[in-house]
Design a protein around this motif. Structure first.
Motif, PDB file in Angstrom:
ATOM      1  N   ARG A  21       0.877  -1.094   0.014  1.00  0.00           N
ATOM      2  CA  ARG A  21       0.114  -0.093   0.040  1.00  0.00           C
ATOM      3  C   ARG A  21       0.919   1.165  -0.046  1.00  0.00           C
ATOM      4  O   ARG A  21       0.357   2.203  -0.532  1.00  0.00           O
ATOM      5  CB  ARG A  21      -1.079   0.057   1.245  1.00  0.00           C
ATOM      6  CG  ARG A  21      -2.206  -0.815   0.927  1.00  0.00           C
ATOM      7  CD  ARG A  21      -3.181  -0.642   2.095  1.00  0.00           C
ATOM      8  NE  ARG A  21      -2.712  -0.617   3.371  1.00  0.00           N
ATOM      9  CZ  ARG A  21      -2.521  -1.661   4.219  1.00  0.00           C
ATOM     10  NH1 ARG A  21      -3.103  -2.942   3.709  1.00  0.00           N
ATOM     11  NH2 ARG A  21      -2.124  -1.590   5.530  1.00  0.00           N
ATOM     12  N   HIS A  22       1.904   1.238   0.605  1.00  0.00           N
ATOM     13  CA  HIS A  22       3.074   2.580   0.623  1.00  0.00           C
ATOM     14  C   HIS A  22       3.938   2.382  -0.632  1.00  0.00           C
ATOM     15  O   HIS A  22       4.771   3.166  -0.684  1.00  0.00           O
ATOM     16  CB  HIS A  22       3.993   1.869   1.886  1.00  0.00           C
ATOM     17  CG  HIS A  22       3.245   2.650   2.999  1.00  0.00           C
ATOM     18  ND1 HIS A  22       2.193   1.875   3.626  1.00  0.00           N
ATOM     19  CD2 HIS A  22       3.070   4.138   3.701  1.00  0.00           C
ATOM     20  CE1 HIS A  22       2.044   2.679   5.045  1.00  0.00           C
ATOM     21  NE2 HIS A  22       2.533   3.782   5.022  1.00  0.00           N
ATOM     22  N   ASN A  23       3.448   1.344  -1.505  1.00  0.00           N
ATOM     23  CA  ASN A  23       4.581   1.336  -2.736  1.00  0.00           C
ATOM     24  C   ASN A  23       5.883   1.404  -2.602  1.00  0.00           C
ATOM     25  O   ASN A  23       6.557   1.937  -2.945  1.00  0.00           O
ATOM     26  CB  ASN A  23       4.172   2.655  -3.769  1.00  0.00           C
ATOM     27  CG  ASN A  23       2.722   2.777  -4.156  1.00  0.00           C
ATOM     28  OD1 ASN A  23       1.978   1.454  -4.598  1.00  0.00           O
ATOM     29  ND2 ASN A  23       1.985   3.498  -4.177  1.00  0.00           N
ATOM     30  N   LEU A  24       6.253   0.192  -1.599  1.00  0.00           N
ATOM     31  CA  LEU A  24       7.708   0.019  -1.397  1.00  0.00           C
ATOM     32  C   LEU A  24       8.065  -1.484  -1.779  1.00  0.00           C
ATOM     33  O   LEU A  24       7.274  -2.129  -1.489  1.00  0.00           O
ATOM     34  CB  LEU A  24       7.926   0.228   0.370  1.00  0.00           C
ATOM     35  CG  LEU A  24       7.523   1.717   0.788  1.00  0.00           C
ATOM     36  CD1 LEU A  24       7.690   1.675   2.337  1.00  0.00           C
ATOM     37  CD2 LEU A  24       8.902   2.447   0.375  1.00  0.00           C
ATOM     38  N   SER A  38      15.769  -0.638   3.756  1.00  0.00           N
ATOM     39  CA  SER A  38      16.639   0.365   3.693  1.00  0.00           C
ATOM     40  C   SER A  38      16.369   1.500   4.773  1.00  0.00           C
ATOM     41  O   SER A  38      16.978   2.352   5.525  1.00  0.00           O
ATOM     42  CB  SER A  38      16.946   1.091   2.532  1.00  0.00           C
ATOM     43  OG  SER A  38      17.436   0.243   1.429  1.00  0.00           O
ATOM     44  N   LEU A  39      14.949   1.759   4.741  1.00  0.00           N
ATOM     45  CA  LEU A  39      14.409   2.873   5.706  1.00  0.00           C
ATOM     46  C   LEU A  39      14.698   2.509   7.036  1.00  0.00           C
ATOM     47  O   LEU A  39      14.744   3.218   7.812  1.00  0.00           O
ATOM     48  CB  LEU A  39      12.717   2.854   5.438  1.00  0.00           C
ATOM     49  CG  LEU A  39      12.332   3.579   4.314  1.00  0.00           C
ATOM     50  CD1 LEU A  39      10.769   3.328   4.208  1.00  0.00           C
ATOM     51  CD2 LEU A  39      12.600   4.993   4.546  1.00  0.00           C
ATOM     52  N   VAL A  40      14.660   1.154   7.627  1.00  0.00           N
ATOM     53  CA  VAL A  40      14.768   0.605   8.837  1.00  0.00           C
ATOM     54  C   VAL A  40      16.219   0.081   9.021  1.00  0.00           C
ATOM     55  O   VAL A  40      16.296  -0.332  10.290  1.00  0.00           O
ATOM     56  CB  VAL A  40      13.691  -0.324   9.488  1.00  0.00           C
ATOM     57  CG1 VAL A  40      12.244   0.142   9.035  1.00  0.00           C
ATOM     58  CG2 VAL A  40      13.985  -1.802   8.644  1.00  0.00           C
ATOM     59  N   GLY A  90      18.217  -5.739   6.242  1.00  0.00           N
ATOM     60  CA  GLY A  90      18.523  -6.256   4.900  1.00  0.00           C
ATOM     61  C   GLY A  90      17.111  -6.896   4.195  1.00  0.00           C
ATOM     62  O   GLY A  90      16.113  -6.966   4.878  1.00  0.00           O
ATOM     63  N   GLN A  91      17.276  -6.771   2.677  1.00  0.00           N
ATOM     64  CA  GLN A  91      15.699  -7.320   2.099  1.00  0.00           C
ATOM     65  C   GLN A  91      15.522  -8.625   2.630  1.00  0.00           C
ATOM     66  O   GLN A  91      14.300  -9.210   2.633  1.00  0.00           O
ATOM     67  CB  GLN A  91      16.135  -7.351   0.593  1.00  0.00           C
ATOM     68  CG  GLN A  91      15.273  -7.798  -0.325  1.00  0.00           C
ATOM     69  CD  GLN A  91      14.997  -9.089  -0.581  1.00  0.00           C
ATOM     70  OE1 GLN A  91      16.264  -9.760  -0.759  1.00  0.00           O
ATOM     71  NE2 GLN A  91      13.936  -9.909  -0.626  1.00  0.00           N
TER      72      GLN A  91
END
Length: 82
Positions: free
Chosen positions: A21-24, A31-33, A36-37
């Motif tokens: 929903r946040h298009n992330l 990366s924001l937090v 790692g992916q």
């Protein structure tokens, strides 16, 4: 809207839905937090063992909160409790 999560898998699905929903992408959220992916992927897949600090960071980045309340009797089968 408040949604219930009674297992790591359910929580992972809610996090994945919020991320989308946040298009992330998973990488962008990671990366924001500062993680790692692969960590985001494991959480979204419902793997247990996530650090609470990481979980709260993800929830914060997605503008989500955790609410704790009493479980209503008769709502869950035994598999959802444990």
């Amino acid at each position: 809207m408040i949604q219930l999560a009674r297992s790591p898998k359910q929580l992972g699905m809610l996090i994945q839905n919020a991320r989308r929903r946040h298009n992330l992408t998973q990488q962008a959220l990671a990366s924001l937090v500062g993680t790692g992916q692969k960590t985001v992927s494991r959480i979204e897949s419902g793997h247990a063992g996530t650090k609470l600090e990481t979980l709260f960071s993800l929830l914060g980045a997605l503008d989500l909160d955790i609410q704790i309340g009493p479980r209503r009797k008769g709502d869950a089968d035994l598999g959802e409790i444990f």
